[in-house]
Design a protein around this motif. Structure first.
Motif, PDB file in Angstrom:
ATOM      1  N   ALA A 109       0.834  -1.203   0.000  1.00 41.81           N
ATOM      2  CA  ALA A 109       0.000   0.000   0.000  1.00 41.81           C
ATOM      3  C   ALA A 109       0.872   1.258   0.000  1.00 41.81           C
ATOM      4  CB  ALA A 109      -0.920   0.000   1.221  1.00 41.81           C
ATOM      5  N   GLY A 110       1.971   1.230   0.751  1.00 36.55           N
ATOM      6  CA  GLY A 110       2.887   2.371   0.805  1.00 36.55           C
ATOM      7  C   GLY A 110       3.500   2.681  -0.550  1.00 36.55           C
ATOM      8  N   ALA A 111       3.797   1.636  -1.324  1.00 32.02           N
ATOM      9  CA  ALA A 111       4.359   1.845  -2.661  1.00 32.02           C
ATOM     10  C   ALA A 111       3.361   2.555  -3.566  1.00 32.02           C
ATOM     11  CB  ALA A 111       4.761   0.500  -3.277  1.00 32.02           C
ATOM     12  N   PHE A 112       2.107   2.112  -3.539  1.00 30.27           N
ATOM     13  CA  PHE A 112       1.077   2.744  -4.367  1.00 30.27           C
ATOM     14  C   PHE A 112       0.880   4.210  -3.987  1.00 30.27           C
ATOM     15  CE2 PHE A 112      -0.602  -1.672  -5.084  1.00 30.27           C
ATOM     16  CZ  PHE A 112      -0.471  -1.652  -6.457  1.00 30.27           C
ATOM     17  N   LEU A 113       0.798   4.483  -2.695  1.00 33.30           N
ATOM     18  CA  LEU A 113       0.548   5.847  -2.239  1.00 33.30           C
ATOM     19  C   LEU A 113       1.734   6.766  -2.529  1.00 33.30           C
ATOM     20  CD1 LEU A 113      -1.179   4.955   1.155  1.00 33.30           C
ATOM     21  CD2 LEU A 113      -2.286   5.905  -0.872  1.00 33.30           C
ATOM     22  N   THR A 114       2.947   6.254  -2.357  1.00 33.30           N
ATOM     23  CA  THR A 114       4.143   7.058  -2.633  1.00 33.30           C
ATOM     24  C   THR A 114       4.262   7.380  -4.122  1.00 33.30           C
ATOM     25  OG1 THR A 114       5.300   6.012  -0.775  1.00 33.30           O
ATOM     26  CG2 THR A 114       6.650   7.174  -2.383  1.00 33.30           C
ATOM     27  N   LEU A 115       4.027   6.380  -4.969  1.00 33.61           N
ATOM     28  CA  LEU A 115       4.098   6.599  -6.409  1.00 33.61           C
ATOM     29  C   LEU A 115       3.017   7.577  -6.877  1.00 33.61           C
ATOM     30  CD1 LEU A 115       4.817   2.957  -7.635  1.00 33.61           C
ATOM     31  CD2 LEU A 115       6.427   4.862  -7.543  1.00 33.61           C
ATOM     32  N   SER A 116       1.853   7.551  -6.214  1.00 34.72           N
ATOM     33  CA  SER A 116       0.783   8.501  -6.540  1.00 34.72           C
ATOM     34  C   SER A 116       1.198   9.926  -6.187  1.00 34.72           C
ATOM     35  CB  SER A 116      -0.501   8.141  -5.789  1.00 34.72           C
ATOM     36  OG  SER A 116      -0.925   6.845  -6.111  1.00 34.72           O
ATOM     37  N   ALA A 117       1.812  10.082  -5.015  1.00 32.19           N
ATOM     38  CA  ALA A 117       2.275  11.408  -4.597  1.00 32.19           C
ATOM     39  C   ALA A 117       3.366  11.917  -5.531  1.00 32.19           C
ATOM     40  CB  ALA A 117       2.800  11.346  -3.162  1.00 32.19           C
ATOM     41  N   MET A 118       4.254  11.037  -5.984  1.00 38.61           N
ATOM     42  CA  MET A 118       5.306  11.431  -6.924  1.00 38.61           C
ATOM     43  C   MET A 118       4.716  11.832  -8.267  1.00 38.61           C
ATOM     44  SD  MET A 118       8.088   8.459  -5.961  1.00 38.61           S
ATOM     45  CE  MET A 118       9.145   8.785  -7.374  1.00 38.61           C
ATOM     46  N   ALA A 119       3.653  11.137  -8.702  1.00 35.94           N
ATOM     47  CA  ALA A 119       2.985  11.494  -9.960  1.00 35.94           C
ATOM     48  C   ALA A 119       2.345  12.877  -9.852  1.00 35.94           C
ATOM     49  CB  ALA A 119       1.926  10.445 -10.304  1.00 35.94           C
ATOM     50  N   TYR A 120       1.740  13.166  -8.699  1.00 35.81           N
ATOM     51  CA  TYR A 120       1.132  14.483  -8.479  1.00 35.81           C
ATOM     52  C   TYR A 120       2.198  15.574  -8.506  1.00 35.81           C
ATOM     53  CZ  TYR A 120      -1.097  18.403  -6.084  1.00 35.81           C
ATOM     54  OH  TYR A 120      -1.561  19.646  -5.750  1.00 35.81           O
ATOM     55  N   ASP A 121       3.342  15.302  -7.899  1.00 40.43           N
ATOM     56  CA  ASP A 121       4.443  16.278  -7.886  1.00 40.43           C
ATOM     57  C   ASP A 121       4.913  16.582  -9.304  1.00 40.43           C
ATOM     58  OD1 ASP A 121       6.880  17.645  -6.522  1.00 40.43           O
ATOM     59  OD2 ASP A 121       7.788  16.205  -7.900  1.00 40.43           O
ATOM     60  N   ARG A 122       5.060  15.552 -10.140  1.00 40.94           N
ATOM     61  CA  ARG A 122       5.482  15.760 -11.535  1.00 40.94           C
ATOM     62  C   ARG A 122       4.408  16.532 -12.320  1.00 40.94           C
ATOM     63  NH1 ARG A 122       9.694  16.861 -12.128  1.00 40.94           N
ATOM     64  NH2 ARG A 122       9.333  17.380  -9.966  1.00 40.94           N
ATOM     65  N   LEU A 199     -12.061  -6.058  -0.194  1.00 33.62           N
ATOM     66  CA  LEU A 199     -12.361  -5.562  -1.532  1.00 33.62           C
ATOM     67  C   LEU A 199     -12.325  -4.033  -1.576  1.00 33.62           C
ATOM     68  CD1 LEU A 199     -15.278  -7.972  -2.510  1.00 33.62           C
ATOM     69  CD2 LEU A 199     -12.988  -7.914  -3.515  1.00 33.62           C
ATOM     70  N   PHE A 200     -12.808  -3.405  -0.490  1.00 29.68           N
ATOM     71  CA  PHE A 200     -12.759  -1.939  -0.416  1.00 29.68           C
ATOM     72  C   PHE A 200     -11.315  -1.453  -0.404  1.00 29.68           C
ATOM     73  CE2 PHE A 200     -12.019   1.588   2.583  1.00 29.68           C
ATOM     74  CZ  PHE A 200     -12.583   2.624   1.847  1.00 29.68           C
ATOM     75  N   VAL A 201     -10.470  -2.115   0.380  1.00 25.60           N
ATOM     76  CA  VAL A 201      -9.053  -1.716   0.465  1.00 25.60           C
ATOM     77  C   VAL A 201      -8.368  -1.895  -0.888  1.00 25.60           C
ATOM     78  CG1 VAL A 201      -6.814  -2.292   1.491  1.00 25.60           C
ATOM     79  CG2 VAL A 201      -8.837  -2.136   2.937  1.00 25.60           C
ATOM     80  N   ILE A 202      -8.658  -3.010  -1.569  1.00 30.11           N
ATOM     81  CA  ILE A 202      -8.071  -3.235  -2.894  1.00 30.11           C
ATOM     82  C   ILE A 202      -8.485  -2.129  -3.864  1.00 30.11           C
ATOM     83  CG2 ILE A 202      -8.080  -4.762  -4.912  1.00 30.11           C
ATOM     84  CD1 ILE A 202      -8.408  -7.115  -2.948  1.00 30.11           C
ATOM     85  N   ALA A 203      -9.790  -1.810  -3.859  1.00 26.14           N
ATOM     86  CA  ALA A 203     -10.308  -0.773  -4.760  1.00 26.14           C
ATOM     87  C   ALA A 203      -9.700   0.588  -4.441  1.00 26.14           C
ATOM     88  CB  ALA A 203     -11.831  -0.712  -4.658  1.00 26.14           C
ATOM     89  N   PHE A 204      -9.538   0.882  -3.147  1.00 24.36           N
ATOM     90  CA  PHE A 204      -9.024   2.191  -2.740  1.00 24.36           C
ATOM     91  C   PHE A 204      -7.523   2.294  -2.984  1.00 24.36           C
ATOM     92  CE2 PHE A 204      -7.366   5.348   0.191  1.00 24.36           C
ATOM     93  CZ  PHE A 204      -8.276   6.381   0.069  1.00 24.36           C
ATOM     94  N   ILE A 205      -6.767   1.304  -2.516  1.00 20.31           N
ATOM     95  CA  ILE A 205      -5.305   1.358  -2.581  1.00 20.31           C
ATOM     96  C   ILE A 205      -4.791   1.192  -4.010  1.00 20.31           C
ATOM     97  CG2 ILE A 205      -3.179   0.158  -1.895  1.00 20.31           C
ATOM     98  CD1 ILE A 205      -4.307   1.896   0.289  1.00 20.31           C
ATOM     99  N   GLN A 206      -5.482   0.366  -4.815  1.00 19.54           N
ATOM    100  CA  GLN A 206      -5.015   0.145  -6.178  1.00 19.54           C
ATOM    101  C   GLN A 206      -5.788   0.970  -7.209  1.00 19.54           C
ATOM    102  OE1 GLN A 206      -4.439  -4.551  -5.562  1.00 19.54           O
ATOM    103  NE2 GLN A 206      -3.431  -3.772  -7.369  1.00 19.54           N
ATOM    104  N   GLY A 207      -7.070   1.181  -6.959  1.00 23.09           N
ATOM    105  CA  GLY A 207      -7.884   1.932  -7.920  1.00 23.09           C
ATOM    106  C   GLY A 207      -7.609   3.416  -7.912  1.00 23.09           C
ATOM    107  N   LEU A 208      -7.563   4.018  -6.715  1.00 20.39           N
ATOM    108  CA  LEU A 208      -7.337   5.464  -6.616  1.00 20.39           C
ATOM    109  C   LEU A 208      -5.972   5.881  -7.158  1.00 20.39           C
ATOM    110  CD1 LEU A 208      -8.467   8.191  -5.667  1.00 20.39           C
ATOM    111  CD2 LEU A 208      -7.467   7.732  -3.414  1.00 20.39           C
TER     112      LEU A 208
END
Length: 326
Positions: A109-122, A199-208
């Motif tokens: 989950a940390g990898a997904f969230l960190t990569l999302s934050a890096m994408a927002y920064d770019r 299923l909610f965690v999968i949708a949130f952590i991977q979908g968002l």
């Protein structure tokens, strides 16, 4: 008929690695060297960013979280794996299994969230350069990091807490390492709530994160094409293209590994391979792609090494001169 086992006295048994006796020691050496390589690469990126003030920028501060996360994932997986290889004992206590599963899912989950934050920064840097210092101010950057890790620990902590029962009905971990699906299969009684929340965690952590990365990168590509600047275009495509490929590989590998646990008909070897690849490859690839191949980090790493090596060379030169004078 199900039997109840106490988590305080029962030892769990993980799936066999199915390694032939002659290959056990080479596999142990390979696993140990892989773990040490992961620690070395990620620590190099961490220290390079931490010790160079020029790299204390939002992009690199966000990147700093990635090797921390990767080392947590590798440390959850490799020590237990190589120790069981050496001892040829696949047993594990429930508490150790629970901790391994917790760290494993915090890492993913940390990898997904960190990569999302890096994408927002770019996205902000390329599409809104005039607002970059405002949107990515130190206060806002701190908020992003706090939100990122709070979400990670809250969602994953609750996910694993739902599986924590004093009595379990099985002692077999249906994987080569402990994770939430394998722990859920030990639980006695109804697990509908676990399934729905999972299923909610999968949708949130991977979908968002997938939605954030795709939308931001579409905007980046549109902005670059509209500007018609060849230098900016090539740099954006190189940076974002690599990021997107690695992110999508991690996204689909993780998703297929989770799906494989939910379908009993899924091939056992495929489930093992997907699960192990999520734990092995990203911690090796991420520091190379996001860290050591980044131009500014390369330059500062080379400068740091030269700075440390130069005094030694000067000292050796002085020693040679002194010996000649004698």
């Amino acid at each position: 008929m199900d039997f109840n086992y106490s988590i305080y006295t029962t030892t769990l048994m993980m799936e066999s690695l199915e390694i032939l006796p002659p290959n056990i020691f080479p596999a142990f050496i390979f696993g140990t060297l892989t773990y040490c390589t992961i620690l070395f690469f990620n620590m190099t990126v961490l220290l390079t960013i931490a010790l160079n003030r020029k790299l204390h920028k939002p992009m690199y501060i966000l990147l700093f979280n990635l090797p921390l996360n990767d080392m947590m994932g590798a440390s959850a997986f490799f020590p237990q794996l190589v120790s069981s290889l050496l001892s040829q004992n696949r047993s594990i206590t429930y508490s150790a299994c629970f901790v391994q599963a917790l760290l494993t899912h915090l890492y993913a989950a940390g990898a997904f969230l960190t990569l999302s934050a890096m994408a927002y920064d770019r996205y902000v840097a390329i599409c809104c350069p005039l607002k970059y210092n405002t949107l990515m101010s130190p206060n806002n950057l701190l908020k992003i990091i706090i939100i990122m890790w709070t979400l990670d620990f809250t969602l994953i902590g609750l996910l694993l807490a739902l599986n924590y029962r004093r009595q379990i009905c099985s002692t077999k971990i249906v994987d080569i390492f402990c994770n939430n699906p394998s722990l859920m299969k030990l639980v006695c009684g109804d697990t509908k709530l676990n399934n729905y929340y999972g299923l909610f965690v999968i949708a949130f952590i991977q979908g968002l994160p997938l939605l954030i990365v795709v939308l931001t990168y579409m905007q980046i590509l549109i902005t670059v094409v509209v500007k018609r600047q060849s230098d900016a275009k090539s740099k954006a495509i190189q940076t974002c293209g690599t990021h997107l490929i690695v992110f999508l590989c991690f996204e689909f590998t993780t998703l297929f590994a989770v799906i494989a646990h939910r379908f009993e008909s899924a091939p056992q070897n495929l489930r093992r391979a997907l699960g192990a690849s999520v734990m092995i490859f990203p911690p090796i690839i991420n520091p190379l792609i996001y860290g050591l191949k980044t131009k500014e980090i390369q330059q500062n790493l080379i400068f740091f090494i030269r700075k440390k090596v130069s005094p030694t060379k000067q000292k050796n030169k002085l020693d040679r001169v002194k010996r000649q004078l004698k």
